[in-house]
Design an enzyme around this catalytic site. Structure first.
Site, PDB file in Angstrom:
ATOM      1  N   ARG A 106       0.870  -1.193   0.000  1.00 51.76           N
ATOM      2  CA  ARG A 106       0.000   0.000   0.000  1.00 51.76           C
ATOM      3  C   ARG A 106       0.888   1.219   0.000  1.00 51.76           C
ATOM      4  O   ARG A 106       1.774   1.349   0.855  1.00 51.76           O
ATOM      5  CB  ARG A 106      -0.913   0.033   1.225  1.00 51.76           C
ATOM      6  CG  ARG A 106      -1.516   1.429   1.439  1.00 51.76           C
ATOM      7  CD  ARG A 106      -2.561   1.519   2.513  1.00 51.76           C
ATOM      8  NE  ARG A 106      -3.799   0.918   2.072  1.00 51.76           N
ATOM      9  CZ  ARG A 106      -4.987   1.168   2.640  1.00 51.76           C
ATOM     10  NH1 ARG A 106      -5.086   2.007   3.653  1.00 51.76           N
ATOM     11  NH2 ARG A 106      -6.065   0.566   2.195  1.00 51.76           N
ATOM     12  N   HIS A 133      -7.481   0.786  -6.259  1.00 49.84           N
ATOM     13  CA  HIS A 133      -7.704   0.052  -4.995  1.00 49.84           C
ATOM     14  C   HIS A 133      -8.404  -1.266  -5.350  1.00 49.84           C
ATOM     15  O   HIS A 133      -9.579  -1.467  -5.033  1.00 49.84           O
ATOM     16  CB  HIS A 133      -8.557   0.914  -4.071  1.00 49.84           C
ATOM     17  CG  HIS A 133      -8.521   0.490  -2.637  1.00 49.84           C
ATOM     18  ND1 HIS A 133      -7.726  -0.533  -2.172  1.00 49.84           N
ATOM     19  CD2 HIS A 133      -9.194   0.973  -1.546  1.00 49.84           C
ATOM     20  CE1 HIS A 133      -7.923  -0.666  -0.861  1.00 49.84           C
ATOM     21  NE2 HIS A 133      -8.798   0.222  -0.461  1.00 49.84           N
ATOM     22  N   GLN A 136     -10.334  -3.616  -2.818  1.00 49.02           N
ATOM     23  CA  GLN A 136     -11.605  -3.012  -2.383  1.00 49.02           C
ATOM     24  C   GLN A 136     -12.723  -3.347  -3.373  1.00 49.02           C
ATOM     25  O   GLN A 136     -13.871  -3.575  -2.985  1.00 49.02           O
ATOM     26  CB  GLN A 136     -11.432  -1.490  -2.288  1.00 49.02           C
ATOM     27  CG  GLN A 136     -12.680  -0.743  -1.847  1.00 49.02           C
ATOM     28  CD  GLN A 136     -12.988  -0.946  -0.379  1.00 49.02           C
ATOM     29  OE1 GLN A 136     -12.116  -0.790   0.460  1.00 49.02           O
ATOM     30  NE2 GLN A 136     -14.214  -1.302  -0.053  1.00 49.02           N
ATOM     31  N   ASP A 229     -16.556   8.291  -1.440  1.00 49.95           N
ATOM     32  CA  ASP A 229     -15.298   8.100  -0.705  1.00 49.95           C
ATOM     33  C   ASP A 229     -14.937   9.458  -0.104  1.00 49.95           C
ATOM     34  O   ASP A 229     -15.573  10.475  -0.429  1.00 49.95           O
ATOM     35  CB  ASP A 229     -14.220   7.611  -1.699  1.00 49.95           C
ATOM     36  CG  ASP A 229     -12.907   7.210  -1.036  1.00 49.95           C
ATOM     37  OD1 ASP A 229     -12.850   7.138   0.211  1.00 49.95           O
ATOM     38  OD2 ASP A 229     -11.925   6.972  -1.762  1.00 49.95           O
ATOM     39  N   ARG A 315     -13.921  -7.350   2.827  1.00 55.00           N
ATOM     40  CA  ARG A 315     -12.515  -7.129   2.491  1.00 55.00           C
ATOM     41  C   ARG A 315     -11.694  -8.377   2.829  1.00 55.00           C
ATOM     42  O   ARG A 315     -10.802  -8.776   2.097  1.00 55.00           O
ATOM     43  CB  ARG A 315     -11.936  -5.926   3.271  1.00 55.00           C
ATOM     44  CG  ARG A 315     -12.551  -4.572   2.977  1.00 55.00           C
ATOM     45  CD  ARG A 315     -12.402  -4.132   1.542  1.00 55.00           C
ATOM     46  NE  ARG A 315     -11.029  -4.206   1.062  1.00 55.00           N
ATOM     47  CZ  ARG A 315     -10.032  -3.376   1.418  1.00 55.00           C
ATOM     48  NH1 ARG A 315     -10.276  -2.371   2.228  1.00 55.00           N
ATOM     49  NH2 ARG A 315      -8.815  -3.513   0.921  1.00 55.00           N
TER      50      ARG A 315
HETATM   51  N1  NVA Z   1      -9.429   7.444  -1.411  1.00 52.68           N
HETATM   52  C1  NVA Z   1      -9.080   7.010  -0.085  1.00 52.68           C
HETATM   53  C2  NVA Z   1      -9.371   5.556   0.094  1.00 52.68           C
HETATM   54  C3  NVA Z   1      -9.109   5.043   1.485  1.00 52.68           C
HETATM   55  C4  NVA Z   1      -9.393   3.601   1.657  1.00 52.68           C
HETATM   56  C5  NVA Z   1      -7.622   7.302   0.166  1.00 52.68           C
HETATM   57  O1  NVA Z   1      -6.798   7.046  -0.723  1.00 52.68           O
HETATM   58  O2  NVA Z   1      -7.294   7.809   1.238  1.00 52.68           O
HETATM   59  N1   CP Z   2     -11.119   0.754   2.752  1.00 54.26           N
HETATM   60  C1   CP Z   2      -9.848   0.691   3.151  1.00 54.26           C
HETATM   61  O1   CP Z   2      -8.925   0.455   2.372  1.00 54.26           O
HETATM   62  O2   CP Z   2      -9.689   0.895   4.483  1.00 54.26           O
HETATM   63  P1   CP Z   2      -8.307   1.047   5.254  1.00 54.26           P
HETATM   64  O3   CP Z   2      -7.693   2.351   4.810  1.00 54.26           O
HETATM   65  O4   CP Z   2      -8.680   1.060   6.700  1.00 54.26           O
HETATM   66  O5   CP Z   2      -7.422  -0.102   4.906  1.00 54.26           O
END
Ligand code: NVA
Ligand code: CP
Length: 336
Positions: A106, A133, A136, A229, A315
């Site tokens: 990540r 992502h 997800q 989001d 998830r």
């Molecule tokens: N768009 C958000 C998704 C978090 C799971 C981010 O990148 O922070």
């Molecule tokens: N939805 C998601 O990726 O959540 P986290 O940022 O908690 O991993």
């Protein structure tokens, strides 16, 4: 279907059939877990979990899924490894691939996870980049299928920042699986033109469609799924909040939007969500800009139409399917 040895970097790399296979496998693994039937055929293997950005769901999903499958896991947090600071991505890939059977990453640019995969001889899984992502998406698709019983033909409207990881990925998911995707937001936040073009071509093949609109009433009318989001994603500067709130407040998911969509509509959000002031950032932003909710109202978030916690649980089941499939869980001692 054999996905052993494959990376999982973005849904664009997978066919609709392969995505459906992963969903079916996730459903099977979920059912087994609920029945208390262990599936730990990956005993003796280990996975590395690199997080250059914070996480609750993705980290926990990878750890629990790995342990359920019989594997060990090592978490590398945003500050304590050498990655990118003293050691290149290529060297990191080679080091970790010598000790682990799979690597989750990540972080920031998609190019980083692609480079990690290029130099790793074991599968690499994208746990979120700025652009995509993909894990997800499997959870979202499984949740939608559990609720409606099917995916093809589902109308999904995404509101808010549609040019970032979640918006981009939902558009790809819909294009691959014959779903109808609408980005309902200010034109400034429409997904990248090249990606829209590619998804339009994929949707034409799958029976889906891609629509971009700034009109909330038109964009949400009759939608089966309303998704959103956060307006400011991880890694973006705090200074951007004022502009985002001004640009996107018209695209908040509220009761008016859900009523316009219709009684069949469900609400989805990858989480975490700013639906009240009960978080540090939520309270700070709320105080500074005089608001109590952002991308979704608490009323919708907490309503019977909201599937957010089912989505969060999924998830784990879907990430388990990705690891199981790419590590060849049923090629060895599986009793499947
Ligand atoms: N768009 C958000 C998704 C978090 C799971 C981010 O990148 O922070
Ligand atoms: N939805 C998601 O990726 O959540 P986290 O940022 O908690 O991993």
């Amino acid at each position: 279907m054999d996905l052993q040895g494959r990376d999982f970097l973005k849904l664009l790399d997978f066919s609709g059939e392969e995505i459906m296979y992963l969903l079916d496998l996730a459903a099977e693994l979920k059912e087994k877990k609920k029945k208390g039937i262990p599936v730990d055929t990956l005993r003796g293997k280990n996975v590395a979990l690199i997080f250059e950005k914070t996480s609750t769901r993705t980290r926990c999903a990878f750890e629990v899924a790995a342990h359920d499958l019989g594997m060990g896991s090592t978490y590398l947090d945003p500050s304590s490894s050498q990655i990118g600071k003293k050691e290149s991505i290529a060297d990191t890939a080679k080091v970790l691939a010598g000790m682990f059977e799979g690597i989750e990453y990540r972080g920031y640019g998609q190019d980083i996870v692609e480079e990690l995969a290029k130099y790793s001889k074991v599968p690499v899984w994208n746990g979120l980049t700025n652009e995509f992502h993909p894990t997800q998406m499997l959870a979202d698709a499984l949740t939608i299928r559990e609720h409606f019983g099917y995916l093809k033909g589902i109308k999904l409207t995404y509101m808010g920042d549609a040019r970032y990881n979640t918006g981009n990925s939902l558009m790809v998911l819909c294009a691959k699986l014959g779903m109808h995707f609408t980005a309902c937001t200010s034109a400034k936040y429409f997904p990248d033109g090249e990606l829209v073009k590619l998804c339009g071509e994929l949707a034409a093949l799958s029976g889906g469609s891609i629509t971009l609109t700034e009109d909330v009433e038109v964009g949400t009318k009759g939608a089966d799924v309303i998704s959103t989001d956060v307006w400011v994603s991880m890694g973006e500067p705090d200074e951007i909040w004022a502009e985002r709130i001004a640009d996107l407040k018209e695209y908040q998911v509220n009761k008016r939007v859900m009523d316009n969509a219709g009684p069949q509509a469900v609400f989805m959000h990858c989480l975490p969500a700013f639906h009240d002031l009960k978080t540090k950032i939520g309270a700070e932003v709320g105080k500074k800009f005089g608001i109590t909710e952002m991308e979704v109202t608490d009323e919708v978030f907490s309503s019977g139409q909201s599937l957010v916690f089912e989505e969060a649980e999924n998830r784990m089941h879907t990430i388990k399917a990705v690891m199981a499939a790419t590590l060849g869980w049923d090629h060895g001692t599986s009793g499947r």
